[in-house]
Every structure is written in C-alpha cells, then in structure tokens.
Design a protein around this motif. Structure first.
Motif, PDB file in Angstrom:
ATOM      1  N   VAL A  26      -3.922   8.734  -0.732  1.00 26.75           N
ATOM      2  CA  VAL A  26      -2.744   8.721  -0.429  1.00 26.75           C
ATOM      3  C   VAL A  26      -1.760   9.473  -1.267  1.00 26.75           C
ATOM      4  O   VAL A  26      -1.986   9.658  -2.577  1.00 26.75           O
ATOM      5  N   ALA A  27      -0.993  10.298  -0.805  1.00 31.15           N
ATOM      6  CA  ALA A  27      -0.288  11.021  -1.850  1.00 31.15           C
ATOM      7  C   ALA A  27      -1.234  11.981  -2.592  1.00 31.15           C
ATOM      8  O   ALA A  27      -0.720  12.193  -3.782  1.00 31.15           O
ATOM      9  N   VAL A  54      -2.259   4.509  -4.380  1.00 31.11           N
ATOM     10  CA  VAL A  54      -1.280   3.374  -3.714  1.00 31.11           C
ATOM     11  C   VAL A  54      -2.111   2.887  -2.269  1.00 31.11           C
ATOM     12  O   VAL A  54      -2.396   3.831  -1.456  1.00 31.11           O
ATOM     13  N   GLU A  55      -2.332   1.769  -1.961  1.00 30.79           N
ATOM     14  CA  GLU A  55      -2.693   1.082  -0.958  1.00 30.79           C
ATOM     15  C   GLU A  55      -1.627   1.271   0.220  1.00 30.79           C
ATOM     16  O   GLU A  55      -0.593   0.728   0.249  1.00 30.79           O
ATOM     17  N   ALA A  56      -2.017   2.182   1.228  1.00 33.61           N
ATOM     18  CA  ALA A  56      -0.872   2.446   2.312  1.00 33.61           C
ATOM     19  C   ALA A  56      -1.675   2.361   3.770  1.00 33.61           C
ATOM     20  O   ALA A  56      -2.098   2.978   4.502  1.00 33.61           O
ATOM     21  N   TYR A  90      -2.413   1.978   7.684  1.00 32.15           N
ATOM     22  CA  TYR A  90      -2.126   2.633   8.611  1.00 32.15           C
ATOM     23  C   TYR A  90      -2.589   1.853  10.017  1.00 32.15           C
ATOM     24  O   TYR A  90      -3.843   1.255   9.860  1.00 32.15           O
ATOM     25  N   ASP A 114       4.032  -2.936   0.289  1.00 28.53           N
ATOM     26  CA  ASP A 114       5.476  -2.235   0.260  1.00 28.53           C
ATOM     27  C   ASP A 114       5.657  -1.592   1.725  1.00 28.53           C
ATOM     28  O   ASP A 114       4.828  -0.708   2.198  1.00 28.53           O
ATOM     29  N   SER A 131       7.439   0.798   2.665  1.00 29.69           N
ATOM     30  CA  SER A 131       7.773   2.056   2.565  1.00 29.69           C
ATOM     31  C   SER A 131       6.333   2.905   2.832  1.00 29.69           C
ATOM     32  O   SER A 131       6.200   4.313   3.208  1.00 29.69           O
ATOM     33  N   TRP A 132       5.157   2.355   2.512  1.00 30.54           N
ATOM     34  CA  TRP A 132       3.844   2.779   2.562  1.00 30.54           C
ATOM     35  C   TRP A 132       3.185   2.735   3.991  1.00 30.54           C
ATOM     36  O   TRP A 132       2.014   3.215   4.164  1.00 30.54           O
ATOM     37  N   ARG A 185       2.578   3.083   7.790  1.00 28.74           N
ATOM     38  CA  ARG A 185       2.484   3.968   8.776  1.00 28.74           C
ATOM     39  C   ARG A 185       2.051   3.540  10.101  1.00 28.74           C
ATOM     40  O   ARG A 185       0.979   2.714   9.980  1.00 28.74           O
TER      41      ARG A 185
END
Length: 141
Positions: free
Chosen positions: A54-55, A64-66, A68, A100, A102-103, A105
């Motif tokens: 991520v990023a 960061v755990e994001a 999907y 969070d 914002s992360w 998708r």
C-alpha cells in the motif's frame, strides 16, 4: 448474482470480526437489492503481508492495512443501490475491522445478464422467465 469479495491482510482480524463482516454484509446486500438472502455470496480473500503493498510499502515492512472490496450486480440496477452498497460495505469495514475510512477502497462491477449464469442457465433467460411467470400469476388473480 449478488457476490461480494473482500481482500484483506492475513492475521490482522479475529475470527469473530470476520464472521460479523460476512454475516452483516450478506444481510446488507440482500436488503439493498431486495433479493432473497439465499442468493447472496460473500467471500474474504486473505493475503500474506509480504504479498501486499500500500502506497509502495509492503505491509510486512510496516505498510498500512487498506482493505479493498468489489461486488457484482446485474446491469440495470439503480445507481442509488450501488452507491448504498459502496457506502454500506465501507461502513462495515470501518466499524467491524477498525480500519481508517480513508484507506478503504471498493468497486461495483455491473455484469450484463447474458454474461452471467445461475445453475448453468443465462441470467437474462431466467429473468425473462421470472417476469413472464409474475405476469401470468397476476392475470390469474
């Protein structure tokens, strides 16, 4: 048709969090689409942290755990339903997995009915037969 897939890092969430995500997502999907719960399928795909970035940073290196997700709907569903599901599934991830917002998708993939099968039969043909059966039932009342 209602199929939802979550893509998550492995070993970040408890079994009870995942269970609640699966069950709550199933009920939300059925409610928003006004479809029988037995048609809904929800899956969680787990990935090793060393296989996720991520990023530009691997999760195994502190990224960061994001989460999907993506889900399928037959073409022709009202866009408002798709937006409700995008928001609702995001809310569940944030609330249940403590991620969070914002992360997170997500995406909605509309599928033409002629390209989807249920029990090996084209969904477009099944839909036409259901509409015909409802019309006939209405005439007999």
């Amino acid at each position: 048709m209602p199929i939802l897939e979550y893509h998550l890092a492995d070993n970040c969430y408890s079994d009870s969090q995942i269970k609640e995500l699966l069950v709550s997502s199933s009920h939300l999907y059925a409610k928003v689409l006004a479809c029988p719960l037995d048609r809904v399928r929800v899956f969680v795909n787990f990935y090793q942290k060393k296989h996720m970035a991520v990023a530009g940073e691997l999760l195994s290196d502190g990224g960061v755990e994001a989460p999907y997700f993506h889900f399928l709907v037959l073409e022709g569903r009202p866009i408002e339903q798709c937006h409700q599901l995008l928001e609702g599934f995001t809310d569940l991830v944030v609330e249940l997995l403590k991620v969070d917002r914002s992360w997170v998708r997500g995406g909605c993939w509309p599928i033409p009915a002629q390209y989807w099968a249920i029990g090996g039969q084209s969904a477009s043909l099944m839909r036409a037969n259901e509409i015909k059966a409802r019309a006939l039932a209405g005439e007999s009342k």
